[in-house]
Design a protein around this motif. Sequence first.
Motif, mmCIF file in Angstrom:
data_model
loop_
_atom_site.group_PDB
_atom_site.id
_atom_site.type_symbol
_atom_site.label_atom_id
_atom_site.label_comp_id
_atom_site.label_asym_id
_atom_site.label_seq_id
_atom_site.Cartn_x
_atom_site.Cartn_y
_atom_site.Cartn_z
ATOM 1 N N ASP A 47 0.742 -1.280 0.051
ATOM 2 C CA ASP A 47 0.022 -0.003 -0.011
ATOM 3 C C ASP A 47 0.717 1.229 0.053
ATOM 4 O OD1 ASP A 47 -2.477 -0.777 -0.362
ATOM 5 O OD2 ASP A 47 -3.249 -0.848 1.879
ATOM 6 N N GLY A 48 0.514 2.195 -0.761
ATOM 7 C CA GLY A 48 1.200 3.373 -0.933
ATOM 8 C C GLY A 48 2.643 3.142 -1.501
ATOM 9 N N GLY A 70 -3.039 0.047 -4.883
ATOM 10 C CA GLY A 70 -1.855 0.370 -3.948
ATOM 11 C C GLY A 70 -0.574 1.122 -4.302
#
Length: 267
Positions: A47-48, A70
């Motif tokens: 994620d990120g 993500g």
Amino acid sequence: MPDVYATINDADPVLVSRIAEVLELRAADPQQQAMRRAYLDDIDFPDGAEVIEVGCGTGAVARELARRPGVATVTGIDPSPTFLAAARDLDPPANCTFVEGDARALGFPAGSVDVVVFHTTLCHVPGPELALDEAARVLRPGGWLAVFDGDYVTTTVATGPADPLQACAQGFVNSSVHDPWLVRRLPGMLGRAGFELVSMRSFGYVETGGARYMPTIVERGADALVAAGGLGPEAAAALKAETRRRVATGEFFGHIAYASLVARLGV
Ligand SMILES: C[S@@+](CC[C@H](N)C(=O)[O-])C[C@H]1O[C@@H](n2cnc3c(N)ncnc32)[C@H](O)[C@@H]1O
């Protein structure tokens, strides 16, 4: 003949514009899309995720990466200002930016990115070991590396022995691929750069009647042979006409094997 991609900023601007068109044409091909999806699905994007696409050309793969769940940011890096200008004009998502740079000196801090992708780029880089070391430097521990490339020694448009179109395919490989054997040595090279292989896949790409991408290989190969003095312009025109005839009649055949390797940086 030097690889035109490895020396892209010295290439004829007409050829560079033609390559920019072909990169987008190839990226839109459903078989090429399916190959990209298959290997990108092997990456567990955190994620990120901060992602770099090295050798992004006109940005087709970077745009796709930017839309993956993500993914926070994608930076496309390429030495060609012409390709980068085209990439910025193609309406990329807001989380996708493009900067000038070289695979062997990415200009990112050590341990600062989650995923590095080389999509049909590494075979054009003299010193691919340096590019893999640089990817390892900028990745966080456990970060993901994906390399997708042609096994370009398999490039064929021949429909029988001594098919004259094959000379054009070979002319393309000689003038457009620095190391056509690279993918066969990549598993060992990745290990030496500190990566642990997660998956290696092989893909057969084939075009027949209605072919759009592989005829550009014949054309560009014919032009390269003319530029190198190995073929006259009339013969090149005849070989291009024969390619168009085969496409129109459904007799064209072109094939390249591609391979993908997805790996993680050892912790
Ligand atoms: C075949 S194109 C692939 C473009 C894009 N990845 C795609 O698949 O549409 C190869 C790209 O590698 C770039 N390239 C060549 N040498 C490079 C280097 N030393 N470092 C980074 N990119 C390089 C070229 O400018 C070109 O855009």
